[in-house]
Write a protein that holds these residues in place. Structure first.
Motif, mmCIF file in Angstrom:
data_model
loop_
_atom_site.group_PDB
_atom_site.id
_atom_site.type_symbol
_atom_site.label_atom_id
_atom_site.label_comp_id
_atom_site.label_asym_id
_atom_site.label_seq_id
_atom_site.Cartn_x
_atom_site.Cartn_y
_atom_site.Cartn_z
ATOM 1 N N ALA A 179 0.842 -1.197 0.000
ATOM 2 C CA ALA A 179 0.000 0.000 0.000
ATOM 3 C C ALA A 179 0.877 1.247 0.000
ATOM 4 N N THR A 180 0.358 2.312 -0.588
ATOM 5 C CA THR A 180 1.112 3.563 -0.710
ATOM 6 C C THR A 180 0.643 4.564 0.334
ATOM 7 N N GLY A 181 1.583 5.027 1.147
ATOM 8 C CA GLY A 181 1.281 6.025 2.162
ATOM 9 C C GLY A 181 1.860 7.377 1.797
ATOM 10 N N LEU A 182 1.492 8.384 2.572
ATOM 11 C CA LEU A 182 1.997 9.743 2.379
ATOM 12 C C LEU A 182 2.632 10.204 3.682
ATOM 13 N N GLY A 189 -0.759 4.570 9.895
ATOM 14 C CA GLY A 189 -1.653 3.548 10.443
ATOM 15 C C GLY A 189 -2.635 3.002 9.423
ATOM 16 N N ILE A 190 -3.277 3.893 8.670
ATOM 17 C CA ILE A 190 -4.260 3.456 7.673
ATOM 18 C C ILE A 190 -3.586 2.664 6.554
ATOM 19 N N THR A 191 -2.363 3.074 6.187
ATOM 20 C CA THR A 191 -1.637 2.386 5.115
ATOM 21 C C THR A 191 -1.264 0.973 5.541
ATOM 22 N N MET A 192 -0.810 0.826 6.774
ATOM 23 C CA MET A 192 -0.453 -0.500 7.288
ATOM 24 C C MET A 192 -1.678 -1.402 7.356
ATOM 25 N N THR A 193 -2.801 -0.841 7.757
ATOM 26 C CA THR A 193 -4.028 -1.631 7.854
ATOM 27 C C THR A 193 -4.467 -2.130 6.483
ATOM 28 N N VAL A 194 -4.430 -1.240 5.506
ATOM 29 C CA VAL A 194 -4.825 -1.618 4.134
ATOM 30 C C VAL A 194 -3.885 -2.696 3.595
ATOM 31 N N ALA A 212 -3.181 6.669 -2.756
ATOM 32 C CA ALA A 212 -2.296 6.883 -1.613
ATOM 33 C C ALA A 212 -3.124 7.368 -0.440
ATOM 34 N N MET A 213 -2.595 7.203 0.764
ATOM 35 C CA MET A 213 -3.404 7.499 1.944
ATOM 36 C C MET A 213 -2.558 7.952 3.130
ATOM 37 N N SER A 214 -3.232 8.580 4.081
ATOM 38 C CA SER A 214 -2.578 8.994 5.320
ATOM 39 C C SER A 214 -3.632 9.131 6.394
ATOM 40 N N GLY A 215 -3.332 8.635 7.583
ATOM 41 C CA GLY A 215 -4.283 8.743 8.671
ATOM 42 C C GLY A 215 -3.889 7.868 9.847
ATOM 43 N N GLU A 216 -4.107 8.370 11.045
ATOM 44 C CA GLU A 216 -3.886 7.575 12.256
ATOM 45 C C GLU A 216 -5.102 6.690 12.478
ATOM 46 N N ILE A 217 -4.892 5.512 13.051
ATOM 47 C CA ILE A 217 -6.016 4.616 13.325
ATOM 48 C C ILE A 217 -6.116 4.300 14.810
ATOM 49 N N THR A 218 -7.315 3.865 15.205
ATOM 50 C CA THR A 218 -7.516 3.386 16.567
ATOM 51 C C THR A 218 -7.858 1.898 16.511
ATOM 52 N N LEU A 219 -7.874 1.262 17.652
ATOM 53 C CA LEU A 219 -8.213 -0.164 17.713
ATOM 54 C C LEU A 219 -9.640 -0.426 17.263
ATOM 55 N N ARG A 220 -10.482 0.596 17.336
ATOM 56 C CA ARG A 220 -11.875 0.438 16.909
ATOM 57 C C ARG A 220 -12.057 0.724 15.418
ATOM 58 N N GLY A 221 -10.943 1.097 14.740
ATOM 59 C CA GLY A 221 -11.045 1.329 13.306
ATOM 60 C C GLY A 221 -11.350 2.755 12.912
ATOM 61 N N ARG A 222 -11.313 3.667 13.874
ATOM 62 C CA ARG A 222 -11.514 5.074 13.529
ATOM 63 C C ARG A 222 -10.260 5.611 12.858
ATOM 64 N N VAL A 223 -10.447 6.570 11.949
ATOM 65 C CA VAL A 223 -9.324 7.202 11.258
ATOM 66 C C VAL A 223 -9.221 8.642 11.764
ATOM 67 N N LEU A 224 -8.106 8.953 12.418
ATOM 68 C CA LEU A 224 -7.928 10.249 13.071
ATOM 69 C C LEU A 224 -7.095 11.197 12.209
ATOM 70 N N PRO A 225 -7.287 12.515 12.413
ATOM 71 C CA PRO A 225 -6.571 13.504 11.579
ATOM 72 C C PRO A 225 -5.068 13.490 11.789
ATOM 73 N N ILE A 267 -0.133 9.908 -8.417
ATOM 74 C CA ILE A 267 -1.285 9.330 -7.725
ATOM 75 C C ILE A 267 -2.574 9.975 -8.248
ATOM 76 N N LYS A 268 -3.644 9.194 -8.329
ATOM 77 C CA LYS A 268 -4.926 9.703 -8.833
ATOM 78 C C LYS A 268 -5.964 9.916 -7.730
ATOM 79 N N LYS A 269 -5.848 9.128 -6.653
ATOM 80 C CA LYS A 269 -6.834 9.219 -5.567
ATOM 81 C C LYS A 269 -6.113 9.276 -4.229
ATOM 82 N N VAL A 270 -6.563 10.164 -3.358
ATOM 83 C CA VAL A 270 -5.946 10.331 -2.042
ATOM 84 C C VAL A 270 -7.002 10.107 -0.967
ATOM 85 N N ILE A 271 -6.720 9.198 -0.049
ATOM 86 C CA ILE A 271 -7.628 8.913 1.066
ATOM 87 C C ILE A 271 -7.097 9.589 2.319
ATOM 88 N N LEU A 272 -7.958 10.417 2.934
ATOM 89 C CA LEU A 272 -7.553 11.195 4.113
ATOM 90 C C LEU A 272 -8.629 11.126 5.192
#
Length: 282
Positions: A104-107, A187-192, A208-221, A237-242
């Motif tokens: 997976a591609t992270g930022l 966190g989100i990149t590792m999960t994906v 590509a993506m960037s985001g902190e995750i929690t154990l409950r699956g929330r994506v934090l800023p 990159i064509k799509k960015v997940i934030l």
């Protein structure tokens, strides 16, 4: 940012170095592509000191040629930059050529701007072992452990064998091992990457993506959105997940950079998977 450095170079650094080396516009001209190459492949800095130093080195080389009697305008393009400065000192990462399982591609944000990074995950026969490599800092290691725990908790929902951790060892690697990496934004990149690995579905290479995750699956800023989006644009990159809470930060990103990019804002990991993994059904 890259755009700001290019403007500084065009308006101030190039004219100053041309003048200081006894040249004029009739002897030398820098293309925008040449300046971009110097910034991206010959400097790694928060400021512009080394950028000016490299521009000065090129001007001095042309000044020597003029002193020897060479006439006419010399256009400094990408090829000429490499001819004078030598092979590039830094190679910028580009996106993967095709979708791959477990990659997976992270930022990432760095003091010298945004960069893309790849998170690779693989499995091998074993029992309950998680190996992390790539010179990851403590926070990044914790993100990897949280990602694995989240995936284990959602195994049945994602169509993954709930006993997978009893049968396999997991290895997560972030290339460029000589460079220390830290922070929660991968966190989100590792999960994906883990979900892709364990479902054997490839991750889309132009996402590509960037985001902190929690154990409950929330994506934090996370921070550094402007620099990260610029890095995504440079990499093709064509799509960015934030994270959804970062939507307001897009106001800092120039319209010309946002153009051609699709942004997906998520609050939970489950929302990101259909956009990141090929063939994923929500």
């Amino acid at each position: 940012t890259l755009e700001e450095k290019k403007e500084i170079a065009k308006r101030y650094l190039v004219p100053r170095q041309i003048k200081e080396n006894g040249l004029s516009k009739k002897y030398i001209k820098f293309t925008t592509a040449a300046i971009t190459k110097i910034i991206g492949q010959y400097t790694r800095e928060a400021g512009v000191r080394n950028l000016e130093r490299n521009i000065g080195a090129i001007c001095r080389r042309i000044a020597v040629d003029v002193a020897k009697g060479k006439k006419g305008l010399v256009v400094i393009d990408e090829k000429k930059v490499e001819e004078i400065l030598g092979p590039p000192r830094y190679i910028e990462e580009g996106k993967e050529k095709k979708p791959e399982v477990g990659v997976a591609t992270g930022l990432a944000w760095t003091p010298v701007g945004g960069e893309i990074l790849f998170v690779e995950a693989t499995k091998m026969k074993g029992r309950k072992s998680l190996t992390l490599t790539g010179q990851l800092g403590d926070v990044m290691q914790e993100s990897a452990k949280a990602a694995l725990s989240y995936v284990r908790s959602k195994a049945e929902e994602f169509g993954i064998d709930p006993e997978f951790f009893d049968k396999y060892d997991i290895h997560i690697h972030v290339p460029a091992g000589a460079i220390p990496k830290d922070g929660p934004s991968a966190g989100i990149t590792m999960t994906v990457a883990l979900v892709s690995l364990l479902t054997e579905k490839p991750v889309l290479s132009d996402v590509a993506m960037s985001g902190e995750i929690t154990l409950r699956g929330r994506v934090l800023p996370v921070g550094g959105i402007k620099e990260k989006v610029l890095a995504a644009k440079r990499a093709g990159i064509k799509k960015v997940i934030l994270p959804k809470e970062n939507k307001k930060d897009l106001h800092d990103v120039p319209e010309r950079v946002r153009r051609g990019l699709k942004f997906v804002f998520v609050e939970r990991i489950e929302e990101a998977l259909p956009h990141a993994i090929k063939g994923w059904k929500a």
